[in-house]
Design a protein around this motif. Sequence first.
Motif, PDB file in Angstrom:
ATOM      1  N   MET A 249      -4.987  -3.575   5.447  1.00 55.31           N
ATOM      2  CA  MET A 249      -5.260  -2.285   4.809  1.00 55.31           C
ATOM      3  C   MET A 249      -4.449  -2.153   3.532  1.00 55.31           C
ATOM      4  N   SER A 250      -4.978  -1.437   2.569  1.00 59.82           N
ATOM      5  CA  SER A 250      -4.231  -1.206   1.340  1.00 59.82           C
ATOM      6  C   SER A 250      -4.549   0.179   0.809  1.00 59.82           C
ATOM      7  N   THR A 251      -3.594   0.791   0.176  1.00 59.28           N
ATOM      8  CA  THR A 251      -3.768   2.086  -0.455  1.00 59.28           C
ATOM      9  C   THR A 251      -2.682   2.257  -1.488  1.00 59.28           C
ATOM     10  N   LYS A 252      -3.005   2.970  -2.541  1.00 61.42           N
ATOM     11  CA  LYS A 252      -1.999   3.229  -3.564  1.00 61.42           C
ATOM     12  C   LYS A 252      -1.185   4.465  -3.205  1.00 61.42           C
TER      13      LYS A 252
ATOM     14  N   ASP B 275       0.289   3.681  12.940  1.00 56.82           N
ATOM     15  CA  ASP B 275      -0.885   3.074  13.572  1.00 56.82           C
ATOM     16  C   ASP B 275      -1.080   1.641  13.082  1.00 56.82           C
ATOM     17  N   GLU B 276      -0.990   1.440  11.773  1.00 51.83           N
ATOM     18  CA  GLU B 276      -1.161   0.103  11.214  1.00 51.83           C
ATOM     19  C   GLU B 276       0.000  -0.808  11.613  1.00 51.83           C
ATOM     20  N   ALA B 277       1.200  -0.267  11.603  1.00 55.48           N
ATOM     21  CA  ALA B 277       2.380  -1.064  11.964  1.00 55.48           C
ATOM     22  C   ALA B 277       2.298  -1.548  13.406  1.00 55.48           C
TER      23      ALA B 277
ATOM     24  N   SER C 282       0.085  -4.548   3.198  1.00 51.51           N
ATOM     25  CA  SER C 282      -1.006  -5.343   2.632  1.00 51.51           C
ATOM     26  C   SER C 282      -0.535  -6.339   1.589  1.00 51.51           C
ATOM     27  N   THR C 283       0.584  -6.048   0.918  1.00 46.50           N
ATOM     28  CA  THR C 283       1.045  -6.913  -0.175  1.00 46.50           C
ATOM     29  C   THR C 283       2.370  -7.598   0.100  1.00 46.50           C
ATOM     30  N   GLY C 284       3.144  -7.069   1.056  1.00 46.56           N
ATOM     31  CA  GLY C 284       4.468  -7.628   1.331  1.00 46.56           C
ATOM     32  C   GLY C 284       5.518  -7.168   0.348  1.00 46.56           C
ATOM     33  N   THR C 285       5.218  -6.157  -0.464  1.00 45.70           N
ATOM     34  CA  THR C 285       6.185  -5.672  -1.445  1.00 45.70           C
ATOM     35  C   THR C 285       5.994  -4.183  -1.686  1.00 45.70           C
TER      36      THR C 285
END
Length: 277
Positions: free
Chosen positions: A8-11, A46-48, A20-23
Amino acid sequence: MSIVFGTMSTKQNPFLTFFSTGTFGTPDQAFPFDQLDVTHFMPALDEALKISRANLQKIRENTAPANFENTLLALETFSEPAELVTGIYFNLFSSEASEALQALAKDISPVMAAFQSEVNLDPVIFQRVKEVYDNREKLNLNAEQKRLVEHSFKNFARNGALLAADKKEKLKAIDQELSVLSPKFSENLLKATNAFELWITDAADLKGLPEGAIEAAAMEAERKGKKGQWLITSQIPSYLPAMEYLDKREIREKLWRAYNSKSFQDSFDNQATVMKT
């Protein structure tokens, strides 16, 4: 064993961006608190937990004989995503008394209690831990590794891994109840701490208090709309200097009694909560 990152990714949610990016995209990977909102915690948790469970499943499905690296070391790191979210949450919970943060404990604590029970009472995971524990003298472990093996085995055993199935279910129910009572206790204590105010109107009563502490008390009073007075609270930066340096014994006694009777026979009484635990 490497940690799995989510997809998952979100700004908007810094946790999900990290998964999602590791940073975090910040200097030294400092957490971007300026981007954090209370509404971020539950989606992030939830994602974790999805990521942490995927990591746990890799340990569970490993067909190689259990050893320090593929079991004990893996168990030390598998839940890092969930620990990131809850670590930041509970630090804020204990230091920032917003009602929204306090209310969220009723959601986060039971979820984490269920997850911890899921891990501690998993027979496959415990069997792998026990295998390493039983063979610890044959695995050429150093003192630190052996200590971790022994600590992990005892931790599982003390958290119900050796119980019969029916008793495990009873333990889960108890842990769920405690997961609600514990944040309630902390919430009451925090509210009681924030509620206490000792107003000083006579500068003579401040004798002995360092200038910096006097200025801080004046600023706090002005912030509350009472310029020209001084406000001492039971927050440590205010309480400790007053207890250590104020000459006037009566004020120190009042502060001491208030500090040591927080959440007792007041608006935020914790007696019922303590009795249940």
